[in-house]
Design a protein around this motif. Structure first.
Motif, mmCIF file in Angstrom:
data_model
loop_
_atom_site.group_PDB
_atom_site.id
_atom_site.type_symbol
_atom_site.label_atom_id
_atom_site.label_comp_id
_atom_site.label_asym_id
_atom_site.label_seq_id
_atom_site.Cartn_x
_atom_site.Cartn_y
_atom_site.Cartn_z
ATOM 1 N N LEU A 74 30.096 25.469 17.506
ATOM 2 C CA LEU A 74 29.872 24.608 16.399
ATOM 3 C C LEU A 74 30.836 24.486 15.244
ATOM 4 O O LEU A 74 31.612 25.138 14.697
ATOM 5 N N THR A 79 27.589 24.007 9.444
ATOM 6 C CA THR A 79 26.530 24.486 10.524
ATOM 7 C C THR A 79 27.442 26.023 11.152
ATOM 8 O O THR A 79 26.628 26.982 11.048
ATOM 9 N N HIS A 82 26.919 28.623 8.490
ATOM 10 C CA HIS A 82 25.489 29.175 8.350
ATOM 11 C C HIS A 82 25.277 30.135 9.709
ATOM 12 O O HIS A 82 24.620 31.260 9.682
ATOM 13 N N ASP A 119 18.840 24.033 17.720
ATOM 14 C CA ASP A 119 19.467 22.872 17.024
ATOM 15 C C ASP A 119 21.059 23.234 16.941
ATOM 16 O O ASP A 119 21.781 22.012 17.312
ATOM 17 N N TRP A 120 21.432 24.352 17.084
ATOM 18 C CA TRP A 120 22.746 24.831 17.448
ATOM 19 C C TRP A 120 23.166 24.548 18.810
ATOM 20 O O TRP A 120 24.131 24.125 19.023
ATOM 21 N N GLU A 123 24.144 21.018 18.947
ATOM 22 C CA GLU A 123 25.467 20.539 18.294
ATOM 23 C C GLU A 123 26.461 21.039 19.333
ATOM 24 O O GLU A 123 27.338 20.363 19.501
#
Length: 148
Positions: A74, A79, A82, A119-120, A123
Motif C-alpha cells: 500500500l 491507505t 489505515h 480494495d487493498w 491497490e
C-alpha cells in the motif's frame, strides 16, 4: 491447534478462512493474476511479481500463534496508515515494510471485512502490475458509452 491457526470462526463470528477465500478469489480475477506457492504458502502474482501474500499464520514473525494474514503493498499514505491502524497489523518483515508492505490479520473482532481487504489487494495490484495490465483492469471496469 486453536481456531485462529485453522481459519475457523474465532469466537467473534468472523470466519477468517472465508475472508481469506474471498480475497484470494478477488485477486485471481484481476488481469494476468496467478497463484504460486513459494515457502508452501499462497501468493498471488502478476507478471511474476507478488502483489498479495495469503499466509496461514505460522510464518508471521516466527510466531506459531499468529492468525491467518493478508499482506499487501500500500503506497498511498492514507491507505497505508489505515491498514496499519488495524489491531495486530504490522509493517511486513524482511525489509518489505519500508516499501509499503503491510501484514493484516484476518481473524479477530477488529479484522477488516473482505470488501476492504479486496480494495487493498487492488491497490497492491495497481502498484505492482505493469501499466498495460492495469489498463486492462480499467477497461474491464469502464462502462460502455450510452447507445453502444
Amino acid at each position: 491447534m486453536d481456531d485462529r491457526a485453522t481459519g475457523r470462526k474465532d469466537g467473534t463470528g468472523r470466519d477468517a478462512a472465508a475472508v481469506r477465500a474471498r480475497v484470494r478469489e478477488f485477486a485471481l480475477e484481476l488481469p494476468g493474476a496467478f497463484e504460486d506457492f513459494p515457502w508452501n504458502e499462497c501468493v498471488i502474482k502478476v507478471n511474476r511479481k507478488i502483489f498479495v501474500f495469503l499466509f496461514l499464520g505460522h510464518l508471521v514473525a516466527g510466531r506459531g500463534d499468529s492468525p491467518p494474514t493478508v499482506t499487501v503493498k500500500l503506497t498511498h499514505p492514507e491507505t497505508h496508515a489505515h491498514a496499519l491502524s488495524v489491531p495486530g497489523a504490522v509493517p511486513t518483515g524482511y525489509g518489505l515494510g519500508r516499501a509499503g508492505w503491510v501484514t493484516v490479520p484476518l481473524a479477530g473482532t477488529d479484522a477488516p471485512p473482505a470488501e476492504l481487504l479486496c480494495d487493498w489487494v487492488e491497490e497492491s495490484y495497481r502498484t505492482v502490475a505493469p501499466k498495460r495490465t492495469v489498463a486492462l483492469l480499467d477497461a474491464e471496469r469502464t462502462p460502455p458509452p450510452p447507445g453502444a
